[in-house]
Design a protein around this motif. Structure first.
Motif, PDB file in Angstrom:
ATOM      1  N   UNK A   1       0.830  -1.210   0.000  1.00 24.00           N
ATOM      2  CA  UNK A   1       0.000   0.000   0.000  1.00 24.00           C
ATOM      3  C   UNK A   1       0.859   1.253   0.000  1.00 24.00           C
ATOM      4  N   UNK A   2       1.935   1.205   0.799  1.00 24.86           N
ATOM      5  CA  UNK A   2       2.818   2.363   0.868  1.00 24.86           C
ATOM      6  C   UNK A   2       3.545   2.536  -0.474  1.00 24.86           C
ATOM      7  N   UNK A   3       3.953   1.386  -1.067  1.00 22.59           N
ATOM      8  CA  UNK A   3       4.693   1.425  -2.335  1.00 22.59           C
ATOM      9  C   UNK A   3       3.861   2.041  -3.456  1.00 22.59           C
ATOM     10  N   UNK A   4       2.560   1.723  -3.475  1.00 18.98           N
ATOM     11  CA  UNK A   4       1.707   2.311  -4.517  1.00 18.98           C
ATOM     12  C   UNK A   4       1.126   3.644  -4.065  1.00 18.98           C
ATOM     13  N   UNK A   5       1.701   4.201  -3.014  1.00 16.91           N
ATOM     14  CA  UNK A   5       1.396   5.543  -2.530  1.00 16.91           C
ATOM     15  C   UNK A   5      -0.073   5.746  -2.155  1.00 16.91           C
ATOM     16  N   UNK A   6      -0.610   4.767  -1.436  1.00 15.71           N
ATOM     17  CA  UNK A   6      -1.939   4.995  -0.867  1.00 15.71           C
ATOM     18  C   UNK A   6      -1.772   5.951   0.305  1.00 15.71           C
ATOM     19  N   UNK A   7      -2.789   6.779   0.534  1.00 22.84           N
ATOM     20  CA  UNK A   7      -2.727   7.685   1.680  1.00 22.84           C
ATOM     21  C   UNK A   7      -2.930   6.871   2.954  1.00 22.84           C
ATOM     22  N   UNK A   8      -2.664   7.483   4.088  1.00 23.04           N
ATOM     23  CA  UNK A   8      -2.844   6.824   5.376  1.00 23.04           C
ATOM     24  C   UNK A   8      -4.277   6.304   5.525  1.00 23.04           C
ATOM     25  N   UNK A   9      -5.240   7.160   5.116  1.00 24.30           N
ATOM     26  CA  UNK A   9      -6.647   6.768   5.231  1.00 24.30           C
ATOM     27  C   UNK A   9      -6.957   5.597   4.304  1.00 24.30           C
ATOM     28  N   UNK A  10      -6.413   5.688   3.044  1.00 27.74           N
ATOM     29  CA  UNK A  10      -6.684   4.617   2.088  1.00 27.74           C
ATOM     30  C   UNK A  10      -6.111   3.286   2.563  1.00 27.74           C
ATOM     31  N   UNK A  11      -4.910   3.345   3.185  1.00 26.62           N
ATOM     32  CA  UNK A  11      -4.332   2.106   3.713  1.00 26.62           C
ATOM     33  C   UNK A  11      -5.215   1.515   4.806  1.00 26.62           C
ATOM     34  N   UNK A  12      -5.777   2.414   5.615  1.00 32.56           N
ATOM     35  CA  UNK A  12      -6.666   1.947   6.675  1.00 32.56           C
ATOM     36  C   UNK A  12      -7.945   1.358   6.077  1.00 32.56           C
ATOM     37  N   UNK A  13      -8.539   2.124   5.158  1.00 32.74           N
ATOM     38  CA  UNK A  13      -9.849   1.753   4.627  1.00 32.74           C
ATOM     39  C   UNK A  13      -9.796   0.496   3.755  1.00 32.74           C
ATOM     40  N   UNK A  14      -8.737   0.373   2.919  1.00 32.46           N
ATOM     41  CA  UNK A  14      -8.715  -0.698   1.930  1.00 32.46           C
ATOM     42  C   UNK A  14      -7.827  -1.873   2.313  1.00 32.46           C
TER      43      UNK A  14
END
Lengths: 252, 269
Positions: A154-167
């Protein structure tokens, strides 16, 4: 042994249990003050429900259970999430969580009664206190079970903090969080019924203890039957949903 | 070597920092309690010092709590032993027999979820008001978690271990001693702790509702006469008993974790 055999065996076992109670009561081996036939428990329960005699108490009990459970969720899920976020905080608080788990929370009921008075608030607080800990611990366990690799991706594909939490984190933790919710609800229900049984002026727990002390055996068993049926139905439903959530996790 | 020494120093610093935070939290809790007492008055909510005073007075100095204290502990010990024995046997049998488990597991799980206090009158009908009834009701609470935890633990024993045991032609006892016990040791500790905690709850509940002796009875009487110092003192004693016993269980659990590398998962209960 396939599912049909299992269900047949369970049905037979239950039927044998109920009919032996029926026999004990009808034959007069056990007196009417002690036991009424299960068939009479059933008809008494139907009468109580139809006449509306216990509707107020059902409402009382379940409104407090829902209130305590909602509070436990509102406090417990953020708290569990916070414990996962800070390993240091979790390490420091660990002995306190353990200690809290060890305390028989229910013994505070008399104290809460003399502090807050003879109303629904002490019952709500006891049920909340009994339910919240399961929500906190299982939520924290759930987030901890999230595979670090997924979060890294998730971090590698640059998801935001919220997106990492949500998805990522939330879907992975969901089955565990649900286990916490299931236990939280059951413990809240136990807390409310126990408080009502020991000292209260209304509610299903109060009804059983009141019918017991006034020798109203048939009604006592009817309400007892009602509480058993309702709590088993709720538990069975929650167990099914829980099983499906874990199944989904395995398949995914 | 250098790195190792450095690590140890850093670790001990972190440990003491953590312990300092923990002690700080306990002090804050006590101060909060004391502040609350000051706010509403000692007549409404007795403070920490007064509470400990009442507890020691009741058990040691005047002894009004002593007989009931002993009575509750006896009932607790009895119900714990029954819960461990009965729950243990049920857990091992259901854990090792797939067909029996399929039939009885739903009954076990659903009974755990029923508010057992609702069935209390049945126990009064059968056992009357003596210590038997307290033991039976406490054991009724403690048996289910013990059975459920042990059942799941036995079920998780790897098949390969069972196969090896069979090929070595171990006797039933050897099988329990050398195959089952080592792999269920950690869950067993958790099961014992839950069995203790719920047996205690059962004993206290039965004393609160109908008993002729026990800490629950004094608590009920104190509630009836709104004797706040007594309520605080007895509640305090009950909590201390629970904490002391739980710390012993945790000590064993930590020992297993550090020395045997057995970690204990407590989720799901």
């Amino acid at each position: 042994m396939n599912t049909r055999h299992v269900h047949a065996a369970q049905g037979l076992g239950l039927a044998a249990f109920v009919s032996s109670l029926e026999y004990l009561a009808r034959s007069g081996a056990v007196g009417r003050i002690t036991l009424v036939p299960p068939s009479e428990m059933g008809t008494t329960l139907v009468n109580l429900l139809v006449s509306g005699e216990i509707t107020g108490d059902i409402w009382q009990t379940f409104s407090v259970v829902l209130g305590a459970f909602s509070l436990a969720v509102l406090v417990g899920i953020p708290a569990g999430w916070a414990l996962w976020q800070s390993a240091e905080l979790k390490e420091i608080l660990d002995p306190f969580i353990i200690t809290y788990y060890a305390i028989p929370v229910f013994v505070f009921y008399p104290l809460l009664l003399v502090v807050f008075g003879f109303n629904r608030l002490p019952i709500l607080l006891i049920a909340f206190a009994m339910g919240v800990v399961a929500v906190v611990i299982n939520t924290a366990n759930g987030f901890e079970a999230v595979d670090q690799v997924y979060l890294d991706v998730g971090r590698a594909v640059r998801l935001s903090r919220y997106q990492r939490f949500r998805h990522i984190a939330l879907p992975a933790a969901l089955p565990y969080v649900f286990t916490g919710l299931k236990l939280g609800f059951i413990y809240s229900l136990i807390g409310v019924i126990a408080s009502e049984f020991i000292l209260a002026g209304s509610g299903l727990g109060y009804l059983v203890s009141n019918y017991y002390t006034t020798f109203n055996t048939a009604k006592m068993y009817a309400v007892m039957l009602f509480v058993v049926i309702v709590s088993v139905a709720i538990n069975q439903t929650l167990l099914r949903i829980e099983g499906r959530l874990y199944q989904h996790r395995v398949n995914a | 070597m250098m790195a190792a020494a450095h690590d140890t120093r850093r670790q001990s610093f972190v440990l003491s920092y953590r312990n300092a935070s923990r002690i700080g939290a306990v002090v804050l809790l006590l101060l909060g309690w004391r502040a609350l007492t000051a706010l509403v008055g000692a007549a409404v909510l007795p403070g920490p010092v007064e509470t400990v005073g009442v507890a020691t007075e009741g058990i040691i100095v005047e002894g009004w709590m002593l007989a009931n204290f002993v009575n509750t502990l006896a009932a607790l010990l009895g119900s714990f032993l029954v819960a461990v024995g009965v729950g243990g046997v049920i857990g091992i049998v259901l854990g090792s027999r797939e067909s029996l488990r399929a039939v009885f597991e739903p009954f076990l799980l659903n009974t755990y979820a029923v508010p057992k206090i609702i069935l209390f009158p049945v126990f009064l009908f059968i056992f009357q008001f003596g210590i038997d009834q307290k033991i039976a009701f406490g054991a009724f609470h403690g048996t289910f978690p013990m059975a459920i935890i042990l059942m799941n633990a036995v079920r998780e024993i790897p098949d390969i271990h069972r196969d090896v045991a069979r090929s070595l032609q171990l006797s039933r006892w050897q099988n329990v001693r050398y195959v089952v016990l080592p792999s269920v040791l950690a869950p067993l500790i958790v099961g014992l702790r839950f069995a203790f905690n719920l047996s205690f709850l059962g004993v206290i509940l039965s004393e609160l509702f109908a008993a002729r002796s026990g800490l629950g009875l004094i608590l009920q009487n104190a509630l009836g006469s709104v004797n706040r110092p007594y309520i605080m003192g007895v509640t305090f004693v009950i909590v201390v008993i629970a904490l002391l016993v739980n710390f012993v269980f945790y000590g064993v659990q930590r020992y297993l974790e550090f020395n045997w590398g057995i970690s204990v998962d407590e989720g799901g209960m």
